[in-house]
Structure formats: structure tokens, C-alpha cells
Design a protein around this motif. Structure first.
Motif, PDB file in Angstrom:
ATOM      1  N   VAL A  28      41.633  45.736  38.387  1.00 30.75           N
ATOM      2  CA  VAL A  28      41.479  44.719  37.336  1.00 30.75           C
ATOM      3  C   VAL A  28      41.038  43.395  37.940  1.00 30.75           C
ATOM      4  O   VAL A  28      40.055  42.792  37.505  1.00 30.75           O
ATOM      5  N   THR A  29      41.754  42.934  38.967  1.00 30.84           N
ATOM      6  CA  THR A  29      41.405  41.644  39.564  1.00 30.84           C
ATOM      7  C   THR A  29      40.044  41.700  40.245  1.00 30.84           C
ATOM      8  O   THR A  29      39.288  40.733  40.195  1.00 30.84           O
ATOM      9  N   GLY A  30      39.724  42.838  40.851  1.00 25.24           N
ATOM     10  CA  GLY A  30      38.391  42.990  41.442  1.00 25.24           C
ATOM     11  C   GLY A  30      37.294  42.936  40.396  1.00 25.24           C
ATOM     12  O   GLY A  30      36.229  42.365  40.621  1.00 25.24           O
ATOM     13  N   GLY A  31      37.564  43.513  39.226  1.00 26.83           N
ATOM     14  CA  GLY A  31      36.581  43.509  38.157  1.00 26.83           C
ATOM     15  C   GLY A  31      36.324  42.132  37.572  1.00 26.83           C
ATOM     16  O   GLY A  31      35.199  41.801  37.200  1.00 26.83           O
ATOM     17  N   CYS A  35      34.215  36.463  37.532  1.00 25.24           N
ATOM     18  CA  CYS A  35      34.357  35.551  36.387  1.00 25.24           C
ATOM     19  C   CYS A  35      35.009  34.222  36.770  1.00 25.24           C
ATOM     20  O   CYS A  35      34.951  33.265  35.992  1.00 25.24           O
ATOM     21  N   LEU A  36      35.646  34.163  37.922  1.00 24.29           N
ATOM     22  CA  LEU A  36      36.412  32.967  38.286  1.00 24.29           C
ATOM     23  C   LEU A  36      35.599  31.675  38.290  1.00 24.29           C
ATOM     24  O   LEU A  36      36.063  30.668  37.757  1.00 24.29           O
ATOM     25  N   PRO A  37      34.389  31.657  38.853  1.00 23.63           N
ATOM     26  CA  PRO A  37      33.627  30.399  38.790  1.00 23.63           C
ATOM     27  C   PRO A  37      33.394  29.935  37.343  1.00 23.63           C
ATOM     28  O   PRO A  37      33.523  28.749  37.038  1.00 23.63           O
ATOM     29  N   CYS A  49      30.015  39.609  33.437  1.00 23.62           N
ATOM     30  CA  CYS A  49      29.957  40.635  32.379  1.00 23.62           C
ATOM     31  C   CYS A  49      29.928  42.048  32.936  1.00 23.62           C
ATOM     32  O   CYS A  49      30.491  42.963  32.341  1.00 23.62           O
ATOM     33  N   GLY A  50      29.305  42.240  34.076  1.00 28.90           N
ATOM     34  CA  GLY A  50      29.313  43.557  34.694  1.00 28.90           C
ATOM     35  C   GLY A  50      30.730  43.992  35.027  1.00 28.90           C
ATOM     36  O   GLY A  50      31.104  45.148  34.816  1.00 28.90           O
ATOM     37  N   GLY A  51      31.527  43.063  35.536  1.00 27.09           N
ATOM     38  CA  GLY A  51      32.922  43.362  35.845  1.00 27.09           C
ATOM     39  C   GLY A  51      33.744  43.640  34.599  1.00 27.09           C
ATOM     40  O   GLY A  51      34.565  44.558  34.575  1.00 27.09           O
ATOM     41  N   ILE A  52      33.502  42.853  33.547  1.00 25.68           N
ATOM     42  CA  ILE A  52      34.228  43.047  32.292  1.00 25.68           C
ATOM     43  C   ILE A  52      33.879  44.405  31.683  1.00 25.68           C
ATOM     44  O   ILE A  52      34.751  45.153  31.240  1.00 25.68           O
ATOM     45  N   CYS A  71      47.944  42.694  34.071  1.00 24.87           N
ATOM     46  CA  CYS A  71      47.334  42.175  35.300  1.00 24.87           C
ATOM     47  C   CYS A  71      46.514  40.915  35.022  1.00 24.87           C
ATOM     48  O   CYS A  71      46.531  39.977  35.815  1.00 24.87           O
ATOM     49  N   LEU A  72      45.791  40.905  33.897  1.00 24.79           N
ATOM     50  CA  LEU A  72      45.012  39.717  33.539  1.00 24.79           C
ATOM     51  C   LEU A  72      45.924  38.524  33.300  1.00 24.79           C
ATOM     52  O   LEU A  72      45.641  37.408  33.743  1.00 24.79           O
ATOM     53  N   LYS A  73      47.028  38.749  32.608  1.00 25.31           N
ATOM     54  CA  LYS A  73      47.981  37.657  32.356  1.00 25.31           C
ATOM     55  C   LYS A  73      48.579  37.146  33.664  1.00 25.31           C
ATOM     56  O   LYS A  73      48.694  35.948  33.882  1.00 25.31           O
ATOM     57  N   SER A  74      48.939  38.071  34.535  1.00 24.01           N
ATOM     58  CA  SER A  74      49.519  37.701  35.825  1.00 24.01           C
ATOM     59  C   SER A  74      48.529  36.894  36.659  1.00 24.01           C
ATOM     60  O   SER A  74      48.880  35.863  37.246  1.00 24.01           O
ATOM     61  N   ALA A  75      47.275  37.349  36.694  1.00 18.26           N
ATOM     62  CA  ALA A  75      46.245  36.636  37.457  1.00 18.26           C
ATOM     63  C   ALA A  75      45.987  35.257  36.863  1.00 18.26           C
ATOM     64  O   ALA A  75      45.835  34.273  37.596  1.00 18.26           O
ATOM     65  N   ALA A  76      45.969  35.168  35.542  1.00 18.95           N
ATOM     66  CA  ALA A  76      45.727  33.883  34.889  1.00 18.95           C
ATOM     67  C   ALA A  76      46.830  32.890  35.209  1.00 18.95           C
ATOM     68  O   ALA A  76      46.568  31.692  35.377  1.00 18.95           O
TER      69      ALA A  76
END
Length: 112
Positions: A28-31, A35-37, A49-52, A71-76
Motif C-alpha cells: 500500500v505505502t509503495g503504491g 503521491c507524496l509530492p 495515478c499509476g500507483g493508485i 494502512c493509508l490512515k496510518s501513513a497519513a
């Protein structure tokens, strides 16, 4: 004949096994890493978008979708400076539909 059956069983294990594995937070985090920038206001949408889309394709079961949500919530929460509105708008920006809202308030236990 036994050799052919053994080869067929081995082939099935090789083909099916990678698809039977559950989605991990690492995937999930790799995908979403590209998007981070964009999410922190430091760059364009770029390869996000490719990762999403890849993540959406990998999260095929309810358990996978719950894992992705958690995982998305945790990373955020771990990464400071994420624009929550941009995160919520990622599916629309990438032209995909996910079955839950990307938000810190999403109850991942209810994701199907």
C-alpha cells in the motif's frame, strides 16, 4: 504421466500462489509513495495515478480493502503536511472509484 501431473501441479502453485497472498502495508505505502509530492504540495500528480490504480487492482477482497484503508490512515498520520482534501480527491483525480473515502475519519472496519 506422474511427471506431467507433478509439473501441472507445480505450475498451478506458481501461478495461483502470488494471487492468493493478502495485501500488505508495504504494498500500500509503495503504491502511494509517488503521491507524496502531490499530497504535500511539493509537486505534480505525476506517477501517483499509476500507483493508485495498481493498489485498486491489488485490493480485490474486503480484507484487502480494509488493509489498504488502515494502512493509508496510518501513513497519513505518520507523514506530516499531507493535504487531506487532496488525499480525498485522489480517486477522482486519477479517474478511479474506490469503495471508501480516503479520510482520517473513515471507519476502516466497515469497508467492504
Amino acid at each position: 504421466m506422474v511427471g506431467k501431473i507433478a509439473c501441472f501441479v507445480f505450475f498451478c502453485m506458481v501461478v495461483v500462489a502470488p494471487h492468493a497472498e493478502a495485501l500488505t502495508c508495504g504494498q500500500v505505502t509503495g503504491g502511494v509513495a509517488p503521491c507524496l509530492p502531490y499530497l504535500t504540495g511539493r509537486g505534480p500528480l505525476g506517477g501517483c495515478c499509476g500507483g493508485i490504480k495498481g493498489l485498486l487492482g491489488a485490493a480485490k477482497t474486503p480484507a484487502d480493502r480494509k488493509t489498504a484503508c488502515t494502512c493509508l490512515k496510518s501513513a497519513a498520520n505518520a507523514i506530516k503536511g499531507i493535504d487531506v482534501a487532496k488525499a480525498a480527491g485522489l480517486p477522482a483525480a486519477c479517474g478511479v472509484n474506490i469503495p471508501y473515502k480516503i479520510s482520517p475519519s473513515t471507519d476502516c472496519s466497515k469497508v467492504q
